[in-house]
Design a protein around this motif. Structure first.
Motif, short mmCIF file in Angstrom:
data_model
loop_
_atom_site.label_atom_id
_atom_site.label_comp_id
_atom_site.label_asym_id
_atom_site.label_seq_id
_atom_site.Cartn_x
_atom_site.Cartn_y
_atom_site.Cartn_z
N THR A 196 0.84 -1.21 0.00
CA THR A 196 0.00 0.00 0.00
C THR A 196 0.86 1.25 0.00
O THR A 196 0.52 2.25 -0.67
CB THR A 196 -0.95 0.01 1.21
N ASP A 197 1.98 1.22 0.74
CA ASP A 197 2.88 2.38 0.72
C ASP A 197 3.45 2.61 -0.68
O ASP A 197 3.60 3.75 -1.12
CB ASP A 197 4.02 2.17 1.72
N LEU A 198 3.77 1.50 -1.37
CA LEU A 198 4.29 1.62 -2.73
C LEU A 198 3.23 2.22 -3.65
O LEU A 198 3.53 3.09 -4.48
CB LEU A 198 4.73 0.25 -3.23
N GLN A 199 1.99 1.81 -3.50
CA GLN A 199 0.92 2.32 -4.34
C GLN A 199 0.64 3.80 -4.05
O GLN A 199 0.32 4.57 -4.96
CB GLN A 199 -0.36 1.49 -4.13
N LYS A 200 0.78 4.17 -2.79
CA LYS A 200 0.52 5.58 -2.42
C LYS A 200 1.49 6.52 -3.12
O LYS A 200 1.16 7.69 -3.38
CB LYS A 200 0.65 5.75 -0.91
N LEU A 201 2.69 6.04 -3.44
CA LEU A 201 3.69 6.90 -4.07
C LEU A 201 3.25 7.38 -5.45
O LEU A 201 3.69 8.43 -5.91
CB LEU A 201 5.03 6.16 -4.17
N ARG A 202 2.41 6.61 -6.13
CA ARG A 202 1.97 7.01 -7.47
C ARG A 202 0.61 7.71 -7.44
O ARG A 202 0.13 8.15 -8.49
CB ARG A 202 1.88 5.79 -8.38
N LEU A 203 -0.01 7.75 -6.25
CA LEU A 203 -1.33 8.36 -6.14
C LEU A 203 -1.22 9.81 -5.69
O LEU A 203 -0.24 10.22 -5.06
CB LEU A 203 -2.19 7.56 -5.16
N ASN A 204 -2.24 10.59 -5.99
CA ASN A 204 -2.27 11.98 -5.54
C ASN A 204 -3.33 12.15 -4.45
O ASN A 204 -3.87 11.18 -3.92
CB ASN A 204 -2.52 12.92 -6.72
N LYS A 205 -3.66 13.39 -4.17
CA LYS A 205 -4.56 13.70 -3.06
C LYS A 205 -5.99 13.22 -3.29
O LYS A 205 -6.79 13.18 -2.36
CB LYS A 205 -4.57 15.21 -2.82
N HIS A 206 -6.33 12.85 -4.53
CA HIS A 206 -7.70 12.42 -4.81
C HIS A 206 -8.01 11.03 -4.24
O HIS A 206 -9.17 10.67 -4.08
CB HIS A 206 -7.96 12.42 -6.32
N THR A 207 -6.98 10.24 -3.95
CA THR A 207 -7.19 8.89 -3.43
C THR A 207 -6.73 8.81 -1.98
O THR A 207 -5.56 9.13 -1.68
CB THR A 207 -6.42 7.84 -4.26
N ILE A 208 -7.62 8.41 -1.12
CA ILE A 208 -7.31 8.25 0.31
C ILE A 208 -7.27 6.75 0.63
O ILE A 208 -8.22 6.02 0.34
CB ILE A 208 -8.36 8.95 1.19
N VAL A 209 -6.18 6.32 1.20
CA VAL A 209 -6.00 4.90 1.54
C VAL A 209 -5.92 4.75 3.05
O VAL A 209 -5.13 5.44 3.71
CB VAL A 209 -4.72 4.33 0.89
N ARG A 210 -6.74 3.88 3.60
CA ARG A 210 -6.73 3.59 5.05
C ARG A 210 -6.49 2.10 5.26
O ARG A 210 -7.20 1.27 4.69
CB ARG A 210 -8.05 4.00 5.69
N LEU A 211 -5.49 1.81 6.05
CA LEU A 211 -5.18 0.42 6.39
C LEU A 211 -5.15 0.28 7.91
O LEU A 211 -4.38 0.95 8.59
CB LEU A 211 -3.82 0.01 5.81
N THR A 212 -6.03 -0.57 8.43
CA THR A 212 -6.05 -0.86 9.88
C THR A 212 -5.86 -2.35 10.07
O THR A 212 -6.44 -3.18 9.36
CB THR A 212 -7.38 -0.42 10.51
N ALA A 213 -5.06 -2.70 11.05
CA ALA A 213 -4.77 -4.11 11.33
C ALA A 213 -4.67 -4.32 12.83
O ALA A 213 -3.99 -3.57 13.53
CB ALA A 213 -3.47 -4.53 10.64
N MET A 214 -5.37 -5.35 13.31
CA MET A 214 -5.34 -5.71 14.73
C MET A 214 -5.27 -7.22 14.84
O MET A 214 -5.85 -7.95 14.01
CB MET A 214 -6.60 -5.19 15.44
N ALA A 215 -4.55 -7.69 15.86
CA ALA A 215 -4.44 -9.14 16.08
C ALA A 215 -4.18 -9.39 17.55
O ALA A 215 -3.42 -8.66 18.19
CB ALA A 215 -3.33 -9.74 15.23
N ASP A 216 -4.86 -10.40 18.11
CA ASP A 216 -4.60 -10.77 19.50
C ASP A 216 -3.39 -11.70 19.62
O ASP A 216 -2.89 -11.95 20.70
CB ASP A 216 -5.83 -11.42 20.13
N ASN A 217 -2.92 -12.20 18.47
CA ASN A 217 -1.72 -13.04 18.44
C ASN A 217 -1.03 -12.83 17.10
O ASN A 217 -1.45 -13.38 16.08
CB ASN A 217 -2.06 -14.52 18.65
N TRP A 218 0.03 -12.05 17.10
CA TRP A 218 0.70 -11.69 15.86
C TRP A 218 1.49 -12.84 15.26
O TRP A 218 1.95 -12.75 14.13
CB TRP A 218 1.63 -10.49 16.09
N GLN A 219 1.64 -13.93 16.01
CA GLN A 219 2.39 -15.09 15.51
C GLN A 219 1.48 -16.15 14.91
O GLN A 219 1.94 -17.23 14.53
CB GLN A 219 3.23 -15.69 16.64
#
Length: 330
Positions: free
Chosen positions: A215-238
């Motif tokens: 997503t960070d790579l994709q944001k580099l080619r996007l402008n202010k017209h596109t808003i990207v939100r990424l949320t991630a939660m886990a009770d066990n990251w393993q």
């Protein structure tokens, strides 16, 4: 190894429990005194007969259509059993009727043990053979599943690589000052693809980090017209998840939900709790996919899910108004 243990337990059960109890039904006390040689010969014959059956595995020979070998074996064992009925009897003062009765009883005993051991051995060997056939079929099915998964993953990687190279190509053509940063992020993604993605399963933390880099790579080619939100939660990251199982949905969100001159947004939510993974994407519909030429990404992802989690996943994709929604639950 487990099969060998089970076979050993069955042999011990037969030799130490079933046969001793069966032999005790005979007039052992009298035979020990008057006909000890016959009693010992009978015991040796019964155990030898059992292990001959266990060694030859007649049900397996039958499945291999080795009927002549089976016939020769059975004829030989029946002949030995018949010869045992002529084992010399002790000479005692008794009338012919009593001698005939004892001989008849001994003959019946010998054939009873022959039939009992034969039936027990056949039942055990047939059960084992059917069990082996079931395990073999399961192993073949598992290998086929692995082969299919490897094929799908081999197809997914070039698919993703092609899309990402298009992004880098656009940055290079535009002379963007973000190009160098994009290549750094792209190298991190390649490292993931050819190191982490070789494992069938990776931790949810690694999978999320991969999606974050993408997503960070994709944001580099996007402008202010596109808003990207990424949320991630886990009770066990393993917690382990299939590698690259989520990226296809993220790719499609960027492919069909971004614009350089129209306001749009992409929302990606990943939540792992109590062993249940919920993954959702919601993106604006800027362009429509060609229904006549569906990409391999989504199709492969569905097939992988079906192979890895048959009956244990829910995948829903739909378009509501001007939004495209993906819901995946594993």
């Amino acid at each position: 190894m487990k099969n060998n243990h089970i076979a050993l337990y069955i042999d011990l059960l037969f030799c130490l429990v079933i046969m001793p109890l069966t032999i005790m039904l005979l007039p052992v006390d009298r035979w020990i005194v008057h006909n000890k040689a016959f009693l010992l010969t009978l015991i040796f014959y019964v155990y030898a007969l059992y292990f001959v059956y266990r060694r030859t595995c007649i049900p397996k020979l039958f499945m291999q259509k080795k009927y002549i070998r089976i016939a020769l074996l059975m004829v030989t064992l029946a002949a030995i059993t018949l010869l045992l009925t002529y084992f010399p009897m002790p000479t005692r003062h008794s009338n012919p009727q009593q001698a005939a009765a004892r001989l008849n009883m001994r003959t019946q005993t010998i054939w009873f043990f022959f039939l009992m051991v034969t039936g027990f051995s056949f039942a055990i060997e047939l059960t084992f053979e059917l069990f082996k056939q079931m395990l073999a079929k399961q192993e073949i099915a598992a290998e086929m599943n692995k082969a299919e998964l490897a094929l799908y993953r081999a197809q997914i990687n070039p698919h993703f690589l092609f899309n990402t190279l298009n992004t880098l190509y656009a940055l290079v053509l535009s002379g963007s000052d973000k190009t160098e940063s994009a290549f750094v992020k792209f190298s991190g993604i390649l490292k993931y693809m050819y190191v982490q993605a070789r494992s069938e399963y990776i931790t949810i933390e690694q999978e999320i980090e991969y999606i974050r880099q993408y997503t960070d790579l994709q944001k580099l080619r996007l402008n202010k017209h596109t808003i990207v939100r990424l949320t991630a939660m886990a009770d066990n990251w393993q917690t382990l998840v299939p590698s690259m199982i989520l990226i296809t949905f993220v790719e499609n969100a960027f492919k069909y939900g971004t614009s350089a001159d129209t306001n749009c947004d992409i929302n990606i939510n990943i939540n792992l709790k109590n062993g249940c993974l919920n993954f959702n994407t919601v993106n604006s519909v800027i362009r429509q996919g060609n229904s006549a030429h569906k990409g391999i990404g989504l199709s492969n992802c569905r097939k992988r899910l079906e192979l890895l989690y048959p009956g244990r996943y829910e995948l829903e994709t739909k378009q509501q108004d001007n939004k495209y929604v993906t819901k995946l639950k594993i």
